[in-house]
Write a protein that holds these residues in place. Structure first.
Motif, short mmCIF file in Angstrom:
data_model
loop_
_atom_site.label_atom_id
_atom_site.label_comp_id
_atom_site.label_asym_id
_atom_site.label_seq_id
_atom_site.Cartn_x
_atom_site.Cartn_y
_atom_site.Cartn_z
N ALA A 90 31.28 43.05 33.36
CA ALA A 90 32.66 42.58 33.52
C ALA A 90 32.64 41.10 33.18
CB ALA A 90 33.15 42.79 34.94
N LEU A 91 33.35 40.72 32.15
CA LEU A 91 33.51 39.31 31.79
C LEU A 91 34.92 38.91 32.20
CD1 LEU A 91 31.85 39.22 28.26
CD2 LEU A 91 30.87 38.50 30.45
N ALA A 92 34.99 38.01 33.14
CA ALA A 92 36.28 37.65 33.74
C ALA A 92 37.27 37.13 32.70
CB ALA A 92 36.07 36.59 34.82
N PRO A 93 38.45 37.74 32.67
CA PRO A 93 39.51 37.20 31.81
C PRO A 93 40.22 36.07 32.54
CG PRO A 93 40.29 39.15 32.91
CD PRO A 93 38.84 38.97 33.33
N PRO A 94 41.01 35.30 31.83
CA PRO A 94 41.79 34.28 32.54
C PRO A 94 42.69 34.94 33.58
CG PRO A 94 41.88 33.92 30.17
CD PRO A 94 41.21 35.26 30.39
N GLY A 95 42.80 34.32 34.73
CA GLY A 95 43.63 34.86 35.80
C GLY A 95 44.62 33.82 36.26
N ILE A 96 45.10 33.99 37.46
CA ILE A 96 46.01 33.04 38.08
C ILE A 96 45.19 32.30 39.12
CG2 ILE A 96 48.13 32.75 39.40
CD1 ILE A 96 48.95 35.55 38.26
N PRO A 97 44.94 31.00 38.94
CA PRO A 97 44.07 30.27 39.85
C PRO A 97 44.43 30.47 41.32
CG PRO A 97 44.77 28.87 38.04
CD PRO A 97 45.55 30.15 37.93
N LEU A 98 43.42 30.70 42.13
CA LEU A 98 43.50 30.86 43.57
C LEU A 98 44.30 32.08 44.01
CD1 LEU A 98 44.01 27.11 44.56
CD2 LEU A 98 41.88 28.38 44.38
N VAL A 99 44.86 32.85 43.08
CA VAL A 99 45.56 34.08 43.44
C VAL A 99 44.76 35.26 42.90
CG1 VAL A 99 47.67 35.43 43.15
CG2 VAL A 99 47.82 32.95 43.43
N LEU A 100 44.54 35.25 41.60
CA LEU A 100 43.76 36.29 40.96
C LEU A 100 42.74 35.60 40.07
CD1 LEU A 100 43.25 39.26 40.21
CD2 LEU A 100 44.94 38.99 38.40
N SER A 101 41.52 35.49 40.58
CA SER A 101 40.46 34.81 39.81
C SER A 101 39.23 35.71 39.77
CB SER A 101 40.14 33.45 40.41
OG SER A 101 39.84 33.57 41.77
N PRO A 102 39.25 36.69 38.85
CA PRO A 102 38.13 37.63 38.78
C PRO A 102 36.81 36.93 38.43
CG PRO A 102 39.66 37.94 36.95
CD PRO A 102 40.24 36.90 37.83
N LYS A 103 35.74 37.53 38.87
CA LYS A 103 34.39 37.01 38.61
C LYS A 103 33.67 37.95 37.64
CE LYS A 103 34.80 33.80 41.80
NZ LYS A 103 36.14 33.32 41.65
N SER A 104 32.71 37.41 36.94
CA SER A 104 31.93 38.20 35.99
C SER A 104 30.70 38.81 36.66
CB SER A 104 31.48 37.31 34.83
OG SER A 104 32.59 36.82 34.13
N ALA A 105 30.28 39.97 36.14
CA ALA A 105 29.13 40.68 36.70
C ALA A 105 28.41 41.42 35.58
CB ALA A 105 29.57 41.66 37.78
N LEU A 106 27.13 41.70 35.82
CA LEU A 106 26.30 42.43 34.86
C LEU A 106 25.39 43.38 35.63
CD1 LEU A 106 25.13 42.74 31.95
CD2 LEU A 106 23.59 40.85 32.50
N VAL A 107 25.28 44.61 35.13
CA VAL A 107 24.39 45.62 35.72
C VAL A 107 23.35 45.98 34.66
CG1 VAL A 107 24.20 47.91 36.76
CG2 VAL A 107 26.27 46.53 37.14
N VAL A 108 22.08 45.83 35.02
CA VAL A 108 20.97 46.14 34.12
C VAL A 108 19.94 47.01 34.84
CG1 VAL A 108 21.24 44.00 32.79
CG2 VAL A 108 19.65 44.06 34.71
N THR A 109 19.17 47.74 34.06
CA THR A 109 18.04 48.51 34.59
C THR A 109 16.79 48.04 33.86
OG1 THR A 109 19.43 50.43 35.06
CG2 THR A 109 17.06 50.82 34.92
N ALA A 110 15.75 47.71 34.65
CA ALA A 110 14.50 47.20 34.09
C ALA A 110 13.36 48.18 34.32
CB ALA A 110 14.15 45.85 34.73
N THR A 111 12.54 48.35 33.29
CA THR A 111 11.34 49.19 33.36
C THR A 111 10.17 48.37 32.83
OG1 THR A 111 12.70 51.15 32.94
CG2 THR A 111 10.31 51.39 32.68
#
Length: 187
Positions: A90-111
């Motif tokens: 999830a790469l955060a798109p621009p939001g509304i400051p202090l109301v809707l401010s999504p954060k970015s996340a990454l899920v990986v699997t390591a072997t």
């Protein structure tokens, strides 16, 4: 009102000052570990619906570079190969400051693979990492960072998390296992 705004400004300033850049700490104890092949696969990661778009090749390049930088500094005498798949992001798109401010996340699997034996050491360990909070992300990284900058920060944090995971399993690298936590009951 002025006092409240001043206090809020000071709090944000303090958070910005405390939040360092991508600091690479010194190497941890990884015994005979030396990075052999570093293979990142980002063929078909799932994208969270509100996320910015990202090209799979960009994920591959960003995460490969972060892992090379973080794990390539170990100079043990035995090669270990690392396979990492990018599962979701999830790469955060621009939001509304202090109301809707999504954060970015990454899920990986390591072997991890033992190069000399040509066999897997583990069956895959999944990690979820976030950008973290600093002066740039308090109001939402979608407003303050490009998608590429978000990917770079997430890749840095994923490489750091994978390094920590490796250090939690010293027996893989010719070191004694970490002692098990044994709870002592008091009666």
């Amino acid at each position: 009102m002025v006092a409240r705004l001043t206090a809020i400004s000071l709090a944000f300033g303090l958070l910005s000052a405390c939040a360092g850049q991508d600091v690479v700490e010194g190497p941890v104890a990884l015994g005979n570990f030396k990075l052999g092949h570093n293979i990142v696969v980002a063929d078909n990661p799932q994208k969270v619906p509100i996320s910015r778009n990202a090209d799979p090749q960009d994920w591959d390049d960003s995460l490969t570079a972060a892992l090379d930088e973080r794990l390539g500094r170990y100079d043990g005498d035995k090669f270990y190969n690392l396979g990492v798949s990018v599962d979701a992001y999830a790469l955060a798109p621009p939001g509304i400051p202090l109301v809707l401010s999504p954060k970015s996340a990454l899920v990986v699997t390591a072997t991890l693979w033992d190069d000399a034996l040509g066999k897997k050491i583990n069956e895959g360990e999944q990690f979820t990492v976030f950008e973290g909070i600093d002066g740039d992300t308090m109001i939402g990284s979608g407003l303050t960072r490009t998608a590429e900058e978000q990917m770079e920060k997430l890749s840095f944090n994923a490489a750091k998390r994978i390094e920590r995971w490796l250090s939690e399993n010293p027996e893989w690298f010719g070191l004694p296992p970490k002692p098990k936590n044994t709870a002592v009951s008091s009666k």
